[in-house]
Design a protein around this motif. Structure first.
Motif, PDB file in Angstrom:
ATOM      1  N   ARG A   1       1.085  -1.457  -0.284  1.00  0.00           N
ATOM      2  CA  ARG A   1       0.010   0.209  -0.064  1.00  0.00           C
ATOM      3  C   ARG A   1       1.227   1.562   0.316  1.00  0.00           C
ATOM      4  O   ARG A   1       0.929   2.124  -0.492  1.00  0.00           O
TER       5      ARG A   1
ATOM      6  N   VAL B   1       4.285  -0.816   4.159  1.00  0.00           N
ATOM      7  CA  VAL B   1       2.869  -1.235   4.350  1.00  0.00           C
ATOM      8  C   VAL B   1       2.058  -1.993   3.598  1.00  0.00           C
ATOM      9  O   VAL B   1       1.832  -1.167   2.138  1.00  0.00           O
ATOM     10  N   THR B   2       1.727  -3.204   4.481  1.00  0.00           N
ATOM     11  CA  THR B   2       0.650  -4.175   3.404  1.00  0.00           C
ATOM     12  C   THR B   2      -1.127  -3.609   4.297  1.00  0.00           C
ATOM     13  O   THR B   2      -0.955  -3.041   5.339  1.00  0.00           O
ATOM     14  N   GLU B   3      -1.618  -4.356   4.176  1.00  0.00           N
ATOM     15  CA  GLU B   3      -3.054  -4.227   4.490  1.00  0.00           C
ATOM     16  C   GLU B   3      -2.290  -5.010   5.853  1.00  0.00           C
ATOM     17  O   GLU B   3      -3.499  -4.395   7.071  1.00  0.00           O
ATOM     18  N   SER B   4      -2.072  -6.285   6.332  1.00  0.00           N
ATOM     19  CA  SER B   4      -1.716  -6.399   7.699  1.00  0.00           C
ATOM     20  C   SER B   4      -0.926  -6.018   8.171  1.00  0.00           C
ATOM     21  O   SER B   4      -0.488  -6.280   9.378  1.00  0.00           O
ATOM     22  N   THR B   5      -0.029  -5.690   7.338  1.00  0.00           N
ATOM     23  CA  THR B   5       1.491  -5.608   8.269  1.00  0.00           C
ATOM     24  C   THR B   5       1.888  -3.962   8.317  1.00  0.00           C
ATOM     25  O   THR B   5       1.827  -3.795   7.026  1.00  0.00           O
ATOM     26  N   VAL B   6       3.289  -3.742   9.131  1.00  0.00           N
ATOM     27  CA  VAL B   6       4.105  -2.561   8.854  1.00  0.00           C
ATOM     28  C   VAL B   6       5.743  -3.401   8.853  1.00  0.00           C
ATOM     29  O   VAL B   6       5.916  -3.471   9.597  1.00  0.00           O
TER      30      VAL B   6
ATOM     31  N   GLU C   1       2.205  -4.986  13.627  1.00  0.00           N
ATOM     32  CA  GLU C   1       0.672  -5.917  12.497  1.00  0.00           C
ATOM     33  C   GLU C   1       0.469  -4.448  12.085  1.00  0.00           C
ATOM     34  O   GLU C   1       1.470  -3.051  12.790  1.00  0.00           O
ATOM     35  N   ARG C   2      -0.180  -4.410  11.709  1.00  0.00           N
ATOM     36  CA  ARG C   2      -0.496  -3.039  11.472  1.00  0.00           C
ATOM     37  C   ARG C   2      -1.447  -1.483  12.376  1.00  0.00           C
ATOM     38  O   ARG C   2      -1.362  -0.206  11.269  1.00  0.00           O
TER      39      ARG C   2
ATOM     40  N   LEU D   1      -5.405   4.174   9.964  1.00  0.00           N
ATOM     41  CA  LEU D   1      -5.909   3.258  10.856  1.00  0.00           C
ATOM     42  C   LEU D   1      -6.950   3.946  11.800  1.00  0.00           C
ATOM     43  O   LEU D   1      -7.562   3.284  12.327  1.00  0.00           O
TER      44      LEU D   1
END
Length: 119
Positions: free
Chosen positions: A22, A39-44, A65-66, A105
């Motif tokens: 993302r 940064v993805t939908e579920s993690t950094v 975690e995101r 967020l």
């Protein structure tokens, strides 16, 4: 300058299958170690680059975690942010990227209202 598609492809190889990037931006630590923050939908995910390289990802340094906020960015002199107990430096052009990733967020309620919602 945006992160090139070549570097994005190299980073994608280190992420879990199906992870969609993302946001991605380069950061450094003590001006000698270079990283890419992804940064993805579920993690950094913080990816370490090869020695003295800004475009050759070597391995995953740390995964968060995101829900973790990357900012706030201290923009005094050189922009910096703290993540995983380390203070990273980032070029000023990537500060809006960090702010956008953090704004996600808070969800849609944090975004300003659409001034042309009727269009």
């Amino acid at each position: 300058m945006p992160v090139s598609s070549t570097v994005r492809d190299r980073v994608r190889a280190l992420l879990p299958a199906g992870a969609e990037i993302r946001y991605i931006f380069p950061a450094s630590w003590h001006e000698t170690s270079f990283f890419l923050v992804v940064v993805t939908e579920s993690t950094v995910t913080v990816v370490a680059n090869r020695m003295f390289s800004r475009t050759r990802p070597r391995n995953v340094w740390q995964v968060f975690e995101r829900g973790v906020r990357i900012g706030p960015v201290d923009t005094h002199l050189v922009p910096t942010f703290e993540l995983g107990g380390r203070e990273f430096e980032v070029h000023e052009e990537y500060v809006p990227v960090i702010n956008a990733a953090d704004a996600e967020l808070a969800g849609r309620d944090a975004l300003p209202p659409d001034p042309l919602a009727d269009l």
